[in-house]
Design an enzyme around this catalytic site. Structure first.
Site, PDB file in Angstrom:
ATOM      1  N   HIS A   7      -7.429 -59.683 -15.975  1.00 55.57           N
ATOM      2  CA  HIS A   7      -8.508 -59.447 -15.018  1.00 55.57           C
ATOM      3  C   HIS A   7      -9.553 -60.548 -15.146  1.00 55.57           C
ATOM      4  O   HIS A   7      -9.426 -61.464 -15.959  1.00 55.57           O
ATOM      5  CB  HIS A   7      -9.076 -58.035 -15.150  1.00 55.57           C
ATOM      6  CG  HIS A   7      -9.735 -57.693 -16.463  1.00 55.57           C
ATOM      7  ND1 HIS A   7     -10.860 -58.312 -16.923  1.00 55.57           N
ATOM      8  CD2 HIS A   7      -9.393 -56.764 -17.397  1.00 55.57           C
ATOM      9  CE1 HIS A   7     -11.213 -57.791 -18.086  1.00 55.57           C
ATOM     10  NE2 HIS A   7     -10.327 -56.853 -18.413  1.00 55.57           N
TER      11      HIS A   7
ATOM     12  N   HIS B  43     -10.863 -61.605 -18.588  1.00 59.49           N
ATOM     13  CA  HIS B  43      -9.963 -62.469 -19.364  1.00 59.49           C
ATOM     14  C   HIS B  43      -9.978 -63.892 -18.794  1.00 59.49           C
ATOM     15  O   HIS B  43      -9.994 -64.886 -19.524  1.00 59.49           O
ATOM     16  CB  HIS B  43      -8.518 -61.973 -19.308  1.00 59.49           C
ATOM     17  CG  HIS B  43      -8.324 -60.540 -19.691  1.00 59.49           C
ATOM     18  ND1 HIS B  43      -7.621 -59.653 -18.927  1.00 59.49           N
ATOM     19  CD2 HIS B  43      -8.742 -59.840 -20.775  1.00 59.49           C
ATOM     20  CE1 HIS B  43      -7.599 -58.467 -19.510  1.00 59.49           C
ATOM     21  NE2 HIS B  43      -8.294 -58.549 -20.632  1.00 59.49           N
TER      22      HIS B  43
ATOM     23  N   CYS C 179     -11.606 -45.586 -33.125  1.00 57.48           N
ATOM     24  CA  CYS C 179     -11.458 -45.738 -31.669  1.00 57.48           C
ATOM     25  C   CYS C 179     -10.208 -46.561 -31.416  1.00 57.48           C
ATOM     26  O   CYS C 179     -10.127 -47.724 -31.841  1.00 57.48           O
ATOM     27  CB  CYS C 179     -12.664 -46.420 -31.035  1.00 57.48           C
ATOM     28  SG  CYS C 179     -12.333 -46.836 -29.296  1.00 57.48           S
TER      29      CYS C 179
ATOM     30  N   CYS D 187     -10.774 -49.823 -29.349  1.00 59.87           N
ATOM     31  CA  CYS D 187     -11.269 -50.971 -30.128  1.00 59.87           C
ATOM     32  C   CYS D 187     -10.327 -51.317 -31.270  1.00 59.87           C
ATOM     33  O   CYS D 187     -10.453 -52.374 -31.864  1.00 59.87           O
ATOM     34  CB  CYS D 187     -12.623 -50.676 -30.764  1.00 59.87           C
ATOM     35  SG  CYS D 187     -13.949 -50.422 -29.604  1.00 59.87           S
TER      36      CYS D 187
ATOM     37  N   CYS E  60     -17.215 -43.573 -28.672  1.00 61.42           N
ATOM     38  CA  CYS E  60     -17.217 -45.004 -28.983  1.00 61.42           C
ATOM     39  C   CYS E  60     -18.262 -45.700 -28.109  1.00 61.42           C
ATOM     40  O   CYS E  60     -18.309 -45.457 -26.894  1.00 61.42           O
ATOM     41  CB  CYS E  60     -15.837 -45.581 -28.698  1.00 61.42           C
ATOM     42  SG  CYS E  60     -15.856 -47.370 -28.503  1.00 61.42           S
TER      43      CYS E  60
ATOM     44  N   HIS F 267     -16.097 -47.933 -25.443  1.00 60.31           N
ATOM     45  CA  HIS F 267     -15.195 -47.271 -24.492  1.00 60.31           C
ATOM     46  C   HIS F 267     -15.739 -45.966 -23.931  1.00 60.31           C
ATOM     47  O   HIS F 267     -15.154 -45.387 -23.018  1.00 60.31           O
ATOM     48  CB  HIS F 267     -13.822 -47.057 -25.137  1.00 60.31           C
ATOM     49  CG  HIS F 267     -13.100 -48.344 -25.360  1.00 60.31           C
ATOM     50  ND1 HIS F 267     -13.278 -49.103 -26.504  1.00 60.31           N
ATOM     51  CD2 HIS F 267     -12.260 -49.042 -24.562  1.00 60.31           C
ATOM     52  CE1 HIS F 267     -12.556 -50.204 -26.394  1.00 60.31           C
ATOM     53  NE2 HIS F 267     -11.936 -50.195 -25.244  1.00 60.31           N
TER      54      HIS F 267
ATOM     55  N   LYS G 221     -19.671 -53.786 -18.423  1.00 55.07           N
ATOM     56  CA  LYS G 221     -18.637 -54.756 -18.770  1.00 55.07           C
ATOM     57  C   LYS G 221     -17.385 -54.454 -17.949  1.00 55.07           C
ATOM     58  O   LYS G 221     -16.955 -53.313 -17.859  1.00 55.07           O
ATOM     59  CB  LYS G 221     -18.291 -54.627 -20.257  1.00 55.07           C
ATOM     60  CG  LYS G 221     -17.239 -55.622 -20.690  1.00 55.07           C
ATOM     61  CD  LYS G 221     -16.676 -55.312 -22.068  1.00 55.07           C
ATOM     62  CE  LYS G 221     -15.618 -56.325 -22.441  1.00 55.07           C
ATOM     63  NZ  LYS G 221     -14.641 -55.828 -23.389  1.00 55.07           N
TER      64      LYS G 221
ATOM     65  N   LYS H  63     -10.592 -52.638 -18.276  1.00 55.43           N
ATOM     66  CA  LYS H  63      -9.611 -51.711 -17.726  1.00 55.43           C
ATOM     67  C   LYS H  63     -10.042 -50.273 -17.976  1.00 55.43           C
ATOM     68  O   LYS H  63      -9.942 -49.417 -17.105  1.00 55.43           O
ATOM     69  CB  LYS H  63      -8.251 -51.980 -18.355  1.00 55.43           C
ATOM     70  CG  LYS H  63      -7.182 -51.146 -17.698  1.00 55.43           C
ATOM     71  CD  LYS H  63      -5.869 -51.190 -18.442  1.00 55.43           C
ATOM     72  CE  LYS H  63      -5.027 -50.034 -17.906  1.00 55.43           C
ATOM     73  NZ  LYS H  63      -3.861 -49.763 -18.631  1.00 55.43           N
TER      74      LYS H  63
HETATM   75  N1  MSP Z   1      -6.798 -58.507 -28.497  1.00 56.22           N
HETATM   76  C1  MSP Z   1      -8.186 -58.590 -28.789  1.00 56.22           C
HETATM   77  C2  MSP Z   1      -8.551 -59.993 -29.248  1.00 56.22           C
HETATM   78  C3  MSP Z   1      -7.816 -60.493 -30.427  1.00 56.22           C
HETATM   79  S1  MSP Z   1      -8.203 -62.134 -30.782  1.00 56.22           S
HETATM   80  C4  MSP Z   1      -7.579 -62.416 -32.273  1.00 56.22           C
HETATM   81  C5  MSP Z   1      -9.001 -58.224 -27.559  1.00 56.22           C
HETATM   82  N2  MSP Z   1      -8.374 -58.336 -26.392  1.00 56.22           N
HETATM   83  S2  MSP Z   1      -9.016 -57.999 -24.960  1.00 56.22           S
HETATM   84  O1  MSP Z   1      -7.984 -58.299 -24.027  1.00 56.22           O
HETATM   85  O2  MSP Z   1      -9.559 -56.691 -24.948  1.00 56.22           O
HETATM   86  O3  MSP Z   1     -10.249 -58.927 -24.753  1.00 56.22           O
HETATM   87  C6  MSP Z   1     -10.272 -60.228 -25.234  1.00 56.22           C
HETATM   88  C7  MSP Z   1     -11.396 -61.039 -24.687  1.00 56.22           C
HETATM   89  O4  MSP Z   1     -11.374 -61.069 -23.273  1.00 56.22           O
HETATM   90  C8  MSP Z   1     -12.826 -60.623 -24.988  1.00 56.22           C
HETATM   91  O5  MSP Z   1     -13.300 -60.914 -26.230  1.00 56.22           O
HETATM   92  C9  MSP Z   1     -13.530 -61.556 -24.026  1.00 56.22           C
HETATM   93  O6  MSP Z   1     -13.491 -62.867 -24.498  1.00 56.22           O
HETATM   94  C10 MSP Z   1     -12.639 -61.428 -22.818  1.00 56.22           C
HETATM   95  N3  MSP Z   1     -13.148 -60.411 -21.938  1.00 56.22           N
HETATM   96  C11 MSP Z   1     -12.590 -59.202 -21.626  1.00 56.22           C
HETATM   97  N4  MSP Z   1     -13.388 -58.577 -20.737  1.00 56.22           N
HETATM   98  C12 MSP Z   1     -14.460 -59.348 -20.465  1.00 56.22           C
HETATM   99  C13 MSP Z   1     -15.530 -59.298 -19.560  1.00 56.22           C
HETATM  100  N5  MSP Z   1     -15.715 -58.276 -18.756  1.00 56.22           N
HETATM  101  N6  MSP Z   1     -16.343 -60.372 -19.508  1.00 56.22           N
HETATM  102  C14 MSP Z   1     -16.138 -61.510 -20.245  1.00 56.22           C
HETATM  103  N7  MSP Z   1     -15.157 -61.586 -21.092  1.00 56.22           N
HETATM  104  C15 MSP Z   1     -14.392 -60.480 -21.322  1.00 56.22           C
HETATM  105  O7  MSP Z   1     -10.151 -57.903 -27.699  1.00 56.22           O
END
Ligand code: MSP
Length: 502
Positions: A18, A21, A126, A129, A144, A147, A295, A298
């Site tokens: 999304h 990411h 959680c 997380c 949490c 979440h 934020k 999903k």
């Molecule tokens: N799998 C773990 C990370 C492990 S790294 C060794 C994780 N994954 S995640 O898919 O939930 O999110 C990873 C990263 O995506 C967040 O830290 C951030 O950098 C980015 N983002 C996810 N949602 C975001 C927003 N809404 N805004 C900006 N970045 C965000 O955590």
């Protein structure tokens, strides 16, 4: 010039890619592209986080094995990054054999150092997380904080990493490496966490099987965060290719969101210190992209699909918005109005308009042949200042500032044309000088925008009659005023960014 290794977080495969990411991944792409222009040897890594309870449960919910589930989602990330023109050099999946050997090696090293011990844990967990909480961290007493869902009570025998032993070593290390975390206030936050006292954390689970077995006690699988963090080592040969590892480690920057700062800036360097591996050289911590004030994620159900936005506004319109609109490190609010507004003001009215008016006048008054710039052009100072400011901004991982500096040059060039009115002037040396200056500014602009909007940069480059590709330019030499040769054909072409209605 040197080597430059940058990573994104590896994304959980429980969700499709999304905008949140995409944000971090585009920032990393632009940063590494800037370093490619500097002539650095770059390694840009991204990938997927595939083990742990969260993924196991997501797979169960759709009646699949976790492995089959991960195999289905991971390629969606790889494909999305391709669509977004991300030039990653590698894509790591935590289910790959090269990752498993690295995790085993790191666990074993920490165990041999005496920093991993067996204990019983009882606590509030959680799954979203993949982290334990203590009661006073919860919202409404049960939920949490991230979440907004109830945490669960877990009790099991776990191996623990003795993080509490590392407080002083971490503080000393951060004292000796000021500026390792950007933006600076995030570094202060990390110091504050450490000073507040560190709790040991469990690095194994017996309640699930979807993970990497602990080498010396295979009833346990590695805790997903211990597993995931290690990807940064496994992708560059830790446990497999010592020569490659020596070349790329320590990493120059881990790009991370502020939600995972504790794992990356506290757990991770402590794990590495325990194992006798150097800590990272830098972390660049980004804020969140919000949607409707929350934020984007999903679990909150407010995600925006980046691929839909590309279909709508175009790839570079989207990349530009993501990079320019939110200063890296701060939260940004995604709105469709904001996207269209920036597109119209910066891309259509400023950059697009500059190119088209220069090309039109060159077509009408110079037979389509671009004249050379003046060595002592009034624009040379603005061009030089733009380059210096952009370089300084990239050094601080601030793409929005680098673009703002570039747009100052674009605006200065438009203003220069407006005051000289070449469209009214008679053909001759005075007209040639003004147009040559503007073409030289456009040459420089195409280099400065390339990290953010590479396709557009190449289009501008070839429209003004230059051969080759922007990717092959090398800074700082290519930024010196006067590189536009003159005497080359300037093409008119379609508008770069047609204006959009809301
Ligand atoms: N799998 C773990 C990370 C492990 S790294 C060794 C994780 N994954 S995640 O898919 O939930 O999110 C990873 C990263 O995506 C967040 O830290 C951030 O950098 C980015 N983002 C996810 N949602 C975001 C927003 N809404 N805004 C900006 N970045 C965000 O955590």
């Amino acid at each position: 010039m040197g080597r430059f290794y940058v990573t994104t977080p590896i994304y959980y495969v429980n969700a499709k890619p999304h905008l949140g990411h995409a944000y971090t991944t585009i920032v990393g792409d632009a940063l590494t592209r800037w370093h490619r222009l500097l002539g650095d040897e770059v390694h840009y890594l991204t990938g997927t986080d595939e083990h742990g309870l969260k993924i196991q449960q997501a797979a169960e919910a759709v009646g699949q094995t976790p492995a089959a589930f991960a195999d289905e989602i991971a390629p969606l990330f790889a494909a999305a990054w391709q669509r977004l023109n991300i030039a990653n050099d590698d894509f790591i999946r935590t289910t790959e054999p090269r990752h498993r050997v690295a995790v085993e090696k790191l666990l074993q090293a920490c165990f041999d150092a005496g920093d991993i011990e067996l204990d019983t844990y009882s606590g509030l967990y959680c799954v979203g997380c993949e982290e334990y909480y203590v009661e006073d961290e919860l919202v409404n007493g049960t939920d949490c904080p991230i979440h907004k869902r109830p945490v669960e009570h877990f009790e099991e025998e776990n191996y623990f990493f003795r993080l509490s032993r590392f407080e002083q070593r971490l503080l000393d290390w951060y004292d000796a490496h000021p500026g390792a975390i950007v933006p600076e206030h995030r570094g202060n936050e990390v110091r504050g966490f450490i000073k507040g006292g560190l709790r040991d954390f469990s690095v194994s689970r017996t309640s699930l099987t979807w993970g990497i077995p602990i080498p010396w006690d295979t009833k346990h699988v590695a805790y997903v965060w211990f597993d995931a963090l290690t990807n940064y080592l496994s992708a560059v040969g830790f446990g497999g290719d010592p020569e490659q590892f020596a070349k790329w480690w320590p990493v120059n920057y881990h790009l991370i969101g502020k939600d995972i700062i504790r794992f990356h800036c506290i757990y991770w360097p402590a794990m590495l210190m325990s194992a006798g591996v150097e800590p990272p050289q830098g972390w660049a911590v980004g804020g969140w992209l919000l949607s409707g004030g929350e934020k984007m994620s999903k679990s909150l159900g407010n995600v925006v699909n980046p691929l839909d936005l590309i279909d709508d506004i175009g790839l570079d319109g989207f990349r530009y918005y993501v990079l320019a609109d939110t200063p890296y490190g701060q939260d940004g609010d995604f709105t469709y109005e904001g996207l269209i507004g920036r597109y119209n003001s910066d891309l259509a009215n400023n950059l697009g308009n500059l190119l088209s008016r220069v090309a039109t006048v060159v077509g009408k008054k110079c037979d389509g042949i671009g004249p050379a710039p003046r060595a002592d052009s009034p624009l040379a100072g603005a061009a030089n200042a733009a380059y210096e400011a952009a370089a300084a901004a990239w050094d601080q991982v601030q793409p929005s500032r680098a673009l703002e500096a570039t747009w100052q040059l674009i605006r200065a060039t438009n203003a220069y044309l407006e005051s000289n009115e070449p469209w009214k002037a008679e053909p001759g040396p005075a007209l040639d000088a003004v147009l040559g200056d503007a073409l030289e500014a456009l040459r420089l602009v195409s280099i400065l925008v390339w990290p953010a909007i590479p396709d557009t940069a190449d289009i501008v480059w070839s429209r003004i009659g230059l051969t080759g590709r922007v990717a092959d330019q090398r800074l700082p030499a290519a930024a010196a005023w006067g590189g536009y040769p003159g005497g080359v054909a300037v093409g008119k072409g379609e508008p770069l960014f047609p204006r959009r209605q809301l």
